[in-house]
Design a protein around this motif. Structure first.
Motif, PDB file in Angstrom:
ATOM      1  N   UNK A  70       0.810  -1.048  -0.127  1.00  0.00           N
ATOM      2  CA  UNK A  70       0.080   0.122   0.107  1.00  0.00           C
ATOM      3  C   UNK A  70       0.799   1.196   0.083  1.00  0.00           C
ATOM      4  N   UNK A  71       2.086   1.011   0.068  1.00  0.00           N
ATOM      5  CA  UNK A  71       2.983   2.180   0.241  1.00  0.00           C
ATOM      6  C   UNK A  71       3.098   2.966  -1.220  1.00  0.00           C
ATOM      7  N   UNK A  75       7.614   7.040  -1.396  1.00  0.00           N
ATOM      8  CA  UNK A  75       7.757   6.597  -0.059  1.00  0.00           C
ATOM      9  C   UNK A  75       8.738   5.223  -0.035  1.00  0.00           C
ATOM     10  N   UNK A  76       8.777   4.470  -1.039  1.00  0.00           N
ATOM     11  CA  UNK A  76       9.320   3.063  -0.930  1.00  0.00           C
ATOM     12  C   UNK A  76      10.651   3.279  -1.353  1.00  0.00           C
ATOM     13  N   UNK A  93       6.242  -0.559  -5.067  1.00  0.00           N
ATOM     14  CA  UNK A  93       4.725  -1.248  -4.754  1.00  0.00           C
ATOM     15  C   UNK A  93       3.821  -0.997  -5.906  1.00  0.00           C
ATOM     16  N   UNK A  94       3.805  -0.091  -6.903  1.00  0.00           N
ATOM     17  CA  UNK A  94       2.844  -0.236  -7.830  1.00  0.00           C
ATOM     18  C   UNK A  94       3.372  -1.255  -8.908  1.00  0.00           C
ATOM     19  N   UNK A  95       4.412  -1.669  -8.806  1.00  0.00           N
ATOM     20  CA  UNK A  95       4.828  -2.803 -10.040  1.00  0.00           C
ATOM     21  C   UNK A  95       4.742  -4.293  -9.219  1.00  0.00           C
ATOM     22  N   UNK A  96       4.342  -4.501  -7.907  1.00  0.00           N
ATOM     23  CA  UNK A  96       4.138  -5.673  -7.351  1.00  0.00           C
ATOM     24  C   UNK A  96       3.028  -6.406  -8.042  1.00  0.00           C
ATOM     25  N   UNK A  97       3.185  -7.797  -8.096  1.00  0.00           N
ATOM     26  CA  UNK A  97       2.180  -8.636  -8.948  1.00  0.00           C
ATOM     27  C   UNK A  97       0.726  -8.383  -8.333  1.00  0.00           C
ATOM     28  N   UNK A  98       0.553  -8.420  -7.179  1.00  0.00           N
ATOM     29  CA  UNK A  98      -0.932  -7.963  -6.547  1.00  0.00           C
ATOM     30  C   UNK A  98      -1.330  -6.570  -7.237  1.00  0.00           C
TER      31      UNK A  98
END
Length: 171
Positions: A70-71, A75-76, A93-98
């Motif tokens: 959710x970050x 910020x990551x 985070x935006x590129x994570x599988x989920x």
């Protein structure tokens, strides 16, 4: 509920892979099919592994509500160098599988999104000890192949089905 025995888990995995094969049937041959399934499985695995690693570190540091998924990407960035040194790669985070899966059905450029994500993962290791291990990792997963469909929309439909099927696997 996820299957509890190894045999049940294996049967569920076979059932899911068979469903994926049916979805891709006629457009993707056996070897390419393996590349798509294994590539997406690996993408999911490294995304979940990285998320668990970062969440544990933050929880251990007292940030019990932290969830890397959710970050914000901005910020990551604080952890990039340390994570690459530890894990060998980095995923925003935006590129994570989920997160990619959650947006997939509405992403008219899903093929380009996935191509960018895979390149970003590989680029995260450039100039590090893990560069040779990560370089070319997703080369066999051609998200722009006509084998997935004759148009971008048809390719993206197959990619959404693939992401959903891999995402539904109880790993």
């Amino acid at each position: 509920m996820a299957p509890t025995t190894k045999e049940a888990q294996r049967a569920e995995l076979h059932k899911t892979i068979w469903r994926i094969a049916n979805d891709l049937r006629g457009s993707v041959d056996g070897w390419d099919f393996k590349s798509y399934v294994l590539g997406m499985l690996f993408y999911r695995f490294i995304s979940e592994n990285l998320t668990a690693y970062l969440n544990k570190n933050e929880h251990d540091a007292g940030e019990v509500s932290f969830d890397y998924r959710l970050a914000a990407d901005s910020d990551a960035e604080f952890a990039r160098d340390e994570v690459v040194a530890e894990k060998g790669f980095y995923i925003l985070p935006s590129d994570l599988f989920a997160n990619v899966r959650d947006r997939a059905a509405g992403d008219e450029n899903l093929n380009e999104t996935l191509e960018r994500v895979f390149k970003n993962i590989e680029a995260s290791a450039l100039g590090t000890d893990s560069e040779d291990d990560i370089k070319g990792l997703f080369d066999d997963l051609d998200v722009n192949s006509n084998k997935l469909g004759s148009t971008v929309a048809k390719r993206n439909q197959k990619l959404v089905k693939l992401l959903d099927a891999i995402g539904d696997l109880p790993l």
